[in-house]
Scaffold this motif. Structure first.
Motif, PDB file in Angstrom:
ATOM      1  N   ALA A  79       0.908  -1.269   0.107  1.00 43.45           N
ATOM      2  CA  ALA A  79       0.193  -0.002  -0.042  1.00 43.45           C
ATOM      3  C   ALA A  79       0.881   1.307  -0.042  1.00 43.45           C
ATOM      4  O   ALA A  79       0.415   2.165  -0.661  1.00 43.45           O
ATOM      5  CB  ALA A  79      -0.842   0.133   1.256  1.00 43.45           C
ATOM      6  N   THR A  92      -6.755   7.803  -1.807  1.00 41.41           N
ATOM      7  CA  THR A  92      -7.095   6.412  -1.560  1.00 41.41           C
ATOM      8  C   THR A  92      -7.392   5.405  -2.724  1.00 41.41           C
ATOM      9  O   THR A  92      -7.140   4.157  -2.706  1.00 41.41           O
ATOM     10  CB  THR A  92      -8.534   6.533  -0.578  1.00 41.41           C
ATOM     11  OG1 THR A  92      -9.782   6.930  -1.439  1.00 41.41           O
ATOM     12  CG2 THR A  92      -8.551   6.997   0.794  1.00 41.41           C
ATOM     13  N   VAL A  95      -3.895   4.353  -3.585  1.00 41.98           N
ATOM     14  CA  VAL A  95      -3.392   3.222  -2.691  1.00 41.98           C
ATOM     15  C   VAL A  95      -4.264   1.879  -3.139  1.00 41.98           C
ATOM     16  O   VAL A  95      -3.589   0.885  -3.279  1.00 41.98           O
ATOM     17  CB  VAL A  95      -4.074   3.636  -1.277  1.00 41.98           C
ATOM     18  CG1 VAL A  95      -3.843   2.184  -0.470  1.00 41.98           C
ATOM     19  CG2 VAL A  95      -3.169   4.665  -0.436  1.00 41.98           C
ATOM     20  N   GLU A  96      -5.301   2.057  -3.597  1.00 40.47           N
ATOM     21  CA  GLU A  96      -6.187   0.770  -4.140  1.00 40.47           C
ATOM     22  C   GLU A  96      -5.509   0.369  -5.332  1.00 40.47           C
ATOM     23  O   GLU A  96      -5.204  -0.773  -5.403  1.00 40.47           O
ATOM     24  CB  GLU A  96      -7.822   0.966  -4.230  1.00 40.47           C
ATOM     25  CG  GLU A  96      -8.371  -0.255  -4.882  1.00 40.47           C
ATOM     26  CD  GLU A  96      -9.988   0.133  -4.920  1.00 40.47           C
ATOM     27  OE1 GLU A  96     -10.646  -0.632  -5.599  1.00 40.47           O
ATOM     28  OE2 GLU A  96     -10.473   1.265  -4.583  1.00 40.47           O
ATOM     29  N   VAL A 111     -10.208   1.217   1.190  1.00 40.98           N
ATOM     30  CA  VAL A 111      -9.297   1.999   1.788  1.00 40.98           C
ATOM     31  C   VAL A 111     -10.247   2.913   2.549  1.00 40.98           C
ATOM     32  O   VAL A 111     -10.909   3.815   1.978  1.00 40.98           O
ATOM     33  CB  VAL A 111      -8.521   2.825   0.671  1.00 40.98           C
ATOM     34  CG1 VAL A 111      -7.428   3.484   1.469  1.00 40.98           C
ATOM     35  CG2 VAL A 111      -7.647   1.485   0.219  1.00 40.98           C
ATOM     36  N   ILE A 119      -5.299   4.703   8.750  1.00 43.75           N
ATOM     37  CA  ILE A 119      -6.061   4.465   7.442  1.00 43.75           C
ATOM     38  C   ILE A 119      -6.298   3.006   7.705  1.00 43.75           C
ATOM     39  O   ILE A 119      -5.464   2.028   8.291  1.00 43.75           O
ATOM     40  CB  ILE A 119      -4.977   4.682   6.345  1.00 43.75           C
ATOM     41  CG1 ILE A 119      -4.717   6.191   6.083  1.00 43.75           C
ATOM     42  CG2 ILE A 119      -5.241   3.880   5.142  1.00 43.75           C
ATOM     43  CD1 ILE A 119      -5.877   6.841   5.444  1.00 43.75           C
ATOM     44  N   LEU A 121      -7.315  -0.856   5.703  1.00 43.99           N
ATOM     45  CA  LEU A 121      -7.394  -1.403   4.758  1.00 43.99           C
ATOM     46  C   LEU A 121      -7.767  -2.752   4.753  1.00 43.99           C
ATOM     47  O   LEU A 121      -7.805  -3.564   5.513  1.00 43.99           O
ATOM     48  CB  LEU A 121      -5.934  -1.770   4.265  1.00 43.99           C
ATOM     49  CG  LEU A 121      -4.904  -0.524   3.905  1.00 43.99           C
ATOM     50  CD1 LEU A 121      -3.493  -0.957   3.725  1.00 43.99           C
ATOM     51  CD2 LEU A 121      -5.408   0.506   3.026  1.00 43.99           C
TER      52      LEU A 121
END
Length: 264
Positions: A79, A92, A95-96, A111, A119, A121
């Motif tokens: 991530a 976000t 990150v995904e 996320v 944060i 996940l």
């Protein structure tokens, strides 16, 4: 010299008493508006500073849930969430996207921001329904036909996918017409329709052509399934057929309205 008239005295009295009430009301309203506008600007500036400039709402921890094969540490590393960055400005979606790109085993991930410093996940991993042997390793295939991971040890209870397509005649024609990936998806559909009791005992799903798919069970029994069409009906027929002929070694449900069994 004559004195001032009543009208003149009234005008002088009005001038000495200040502006009329309507004008004073307008002035007070203008002052209130100015005060509110200044307060709004200060509040907005404070909010922006709190969210982006202060040290109070920044990323300090990343929590991971939902992993089975993957470890939380693997997910956190993939991530690559920048610790210390403002929580509000964290992308976000990025990150995904990193997680999906770096860890194909992940099927879905949520996320989320956990105010004021976290944060979260939440991971959903792909589950193998078939295995394709590749040298000494095994490629895991999920229920969408996605080949998502290569492992050295075959997971228990997951049947092998055997493609025997490179042969002359109808099998080669089936490969040319549908392509290997399509035939793999057909095998996946069959694996998903197999009755649970049979699925746990299935050693391999064999694909010879689009309409020639069969099962090999752990005890050596075989099932002619045919194509992936009418899978639910074939599953019901197979369960009934196995109960009716428990000693049979071969079952044919390729035409679910006319099943057959043989051998003992």
């Amino acid at each position: 010299m004559a004195g001032s008239t009543t009208a003149e005295r009234g005008e002088r009295q009005q001038e000495s008493s200040g502006p009329p009430p309507a004008r004073r009301l307008r002035v007070r309203r203008l002052r209130v508006i100015i005060i509110l506008a200044v307060a709004l600007v200060l509040l907005s500036a404070g909010t922006v500073w709190l969210l982006y400039g202060s040290q109070w709402l920044r990323v300090e921890r990343v929590s991971v849930s939902g992993t089975t094969v993957l470890t939380p540490q693997q997910v956190r590393e993939a991530a690559d969430v920048p610790l210390g960055s403002p929580l509000i400005s964290l992308d976000t979606d990025a990150v995904e996207a990193r997680l999906r790109r770096k860890l194909p085993r992940i099927d879905a991930v949520d996320v989320s921001r956990s105010w004021p410093h976290g944060i979260g996940l939440k991971v959903t991993e792909r589950v193998p329904v078939l295995l394709v042997q590749k040298g000494g390793n095994f490629v895991e295939v999920d229920d969408d036909g996605v080949r998502f991971a290569t492992v050295s040890v075959a997971p228990k209870g997951v049947p092998a996918l055997q493609l025997t397509l490179a042969q002359p005649g109808s099998r080669a024609a089936s490969l040319r017409r549908f392509g290997e990936e399509r035939l793999v998806r057909e095998a996946v559909r069959v694996a998903g329709d197999i009755p649970a009791a049979v699925a746990h005992a299935t050693r391999a799903v064999k694909v010879r052509s689009y309409d020639d798919i069969s099962l090999e069970l752990n005890d050596g029994r075989t099932v002619a399934w045919g194509s992936s069409e009418k899978g639910a009906a074939k599953a019901r027929t197979l369960s009934a057929l196995m109960k009716a002929t428990p000693d049979a070694r071969h079952f044919d449900v390729s035409v679910p309205t006319a099943p057959a069994s043989s051998g003992s």
